[in-house]
Design a protein around this motif. Structure first.
Motif, short mmCIF file in Angstrom:
data_model
loop_
_atom_site.label_atom_id
_atom_site.label_comp_id
_atom_site.label_asym_id
_atom_site.label_seq_id
_atom_site.Cartn_x
_atom_site.Cartn_y
_atom_site.Cartn_z
N CYS A 97 14.83 -12.81 -29.81
CA CYS A 97 16.20 -12.79 -30.33
C CYS A 97 16.31 -13.66 -31.58
CB CYS A 97 17.19 -13.27 -29.26
SG CYS A 97 17.35 -12.17 -27.85
N TYR A 99 13.98 -14.25 -33.75
CA TYR A 99 13.38 -13.52 -34.86
C TYR A 99 14.42 -12.64 -35.56
CZ TYR A 99 10.78 -9.89 -37.34
OH TYR A 99 10.33 -9.01 -38.31
N TRP A 100 15.20 -11.91 -34.77
CA TRP A 100 16.18 -10.99 -35.36
C TRP A 100 17.35 -11.75 -35.97
CZ3 TRP A 100 14.66 -6.56 -36.84
CH2 TRP A 100 13.60 -5.93 -36.17
N ARG A 103 15.86 -13.05 -39.25
CA ARG A 103 15.68 -11.97 -40.22
C ARG A 103 17.01 -11.50 -40.78
NH1 ARG A 103 11.68 -6.71 -39.35
NH2 ARG A 103 12.15 -5.69 -41.33
N MET A 104 18.00 -11.37 -39.91
CA MET A 104 19.34 -10.98 -40.37
C MET A 104 19.94 -12.06 -41.28
SD MET A 104 20.26 -7.97 -39.15
CE MET A 104 22.02 -7.90 -38.91
N PHE A 144 23.53 -13.91 -30.93
CA PHE A 144 22.20 -13.38 -30.67
C PHE A 144 21.65 -13.82 -29.32
CE2 PHE A 144 22.79 -12.70 -35.10
CZ PHE A 144 22.01 -11.60 -35.42
N TRP A 215 6.01 -11.56 -33.55
CA TRP A 215 7.06 -10.61 -33.94
C TRP A 215 6.88 -10.19 -35.40
CZ3 TRP A 215 8.00 -9.92 -29.27
CH2 TRP A 215 8.22 -10.97 -28.37
N PHE A 219 6.38 -6.36 -36.56
CA PHE A 219 7.44 -5.70 -37.32
C PHE A 219 7.24 -5.74 -38.83
CE2 PHE A 219 9.59 -7.02 -33.32
CZ PHE A 219 9.81 -5.74 -32.82
#
Length: 283
Positions: A97, A99-100, A103-104, A144, A215, A219
């Protein structure tokens, strides 16, 4: 599990300042080492001030966020027993979570307005880890972790694991730590995180992992540090100031200025908030 986060952070303070002292001492004994690794008083003052503001923001938002988590926890999908294996599973899932979220935070300007603070220094050393923004609750970092609560992990345990992840990340903010061999295939390390902080075009928006680097490898956002391309630190639109308030709010100011500029459509105004940070309408 009853966790006094503020007490725990206080108890961890010596753990932070021991490596800072060692790194500072080592750099003093190697005066020709990379200047961007050095401890400069104005930069360290800004880092520590921003760290204190960040803790204040977390304190103010904490009760509100935990109330939301406990409300959602009533609708959890599973009842997860508190075991060593469930804790390890939570560490992995929370890092996924994270990581996202991370990244966001580089790809959505509303979130970048908070995260840019962390990248705004042109130096990188252990003290840089303290350079955070107290506006993270406003930009939505806490959202998140909701999937973890909904799965059935107790909110206080989720919060503990978030803190463990951030605690680990303190130790990857260094330029004096050498490559760590096979560890770097799985875990995020100083070598990987130097790339993340670099503003070189080849390094921007890479290595978003917190605890793990897997991750990024999965990705497509992994980038290895290259000896032929030393990292240059800072942000593309550099703010040459040590003022904690200016460092905290400059991107919020610029974002809202772009969004509210006369003569733009509603779609363009919204894109200034939620598109890539450098997005501008075509002339």
């Amino acid at each position: 599990m009853n966790i006094d986060i503020n007490l725990l952070l206080l108890l961890l303070t010596p753990v932070y300042f021991v490596p800072i002292t060692i790194e500072w001492w080592w750099l003093k004994r190697h005066p020709y080492y990379n200047p961007s690794a050095r401890y400069r008083l104005p930069d360290v003052f800004a880092n520590l001030s921003l760290g204190l503001f960040y803790q204040l923001g977390e304190k103010l938002a904490g009760a509100y966020v935990m109330a939301i988590y406990f409300s959602l926890f009533e609708f959890k999908l599973f009842t997860i027993a508190p075991t060593l294996w469930s804790f390890i599973l939570l560490l992995v899932l929370q890092d996924f979570c994270y990581y996202w979220f991370h990244r966001m935070s580089h790809n959505v300007r509303w979130m970048w307005a908070s995260h840019v603070v962390h990248h705004s220094s042109q130096s990188l050393n252990f003290s840089t880890a303290f350079r955070q923004s107290f506006t993270y609750p406003l930009s939505g970092m806490w959202l998140f972790w909701i999937p973890l609560v909904m799965l059935g992990f107790p909110p206080e345990t989720v919060l503990l694991v978030v803190m463990v992840n951030l605690f680990y990340q303190f130790f990857i903010h260094s330029q004096v730590v050498p490559p760590l061999g096979w560890i770097e295939w799985v875990f995020n390390t100083p070598r990987h995180h130097r790339v993340h902080h670099a503003k070189n075009p080849n390094y921007i928006d890479k290595n978003f992992g917190g605890l793990l680097i897997i991750w990024d490898r999965l990705f497509g956002t992994f980038k290895a540090e290259s000896e032929s391309e030393p990292c240059r630190y800072g942000i593309p639109k550099q703010v040459n100031s040590y003022d904690p308030l200016l460092l905290t709010f400059h991107e919020w100011r610029d974002m809202l200025k772009d969004a509210l500029k006369p003569g733009k459509t509603l779609k363009q105004r919204l894109k200034h908030l939620y598109s890539y940070p450098s997005w501008q309408p075509k002339p």
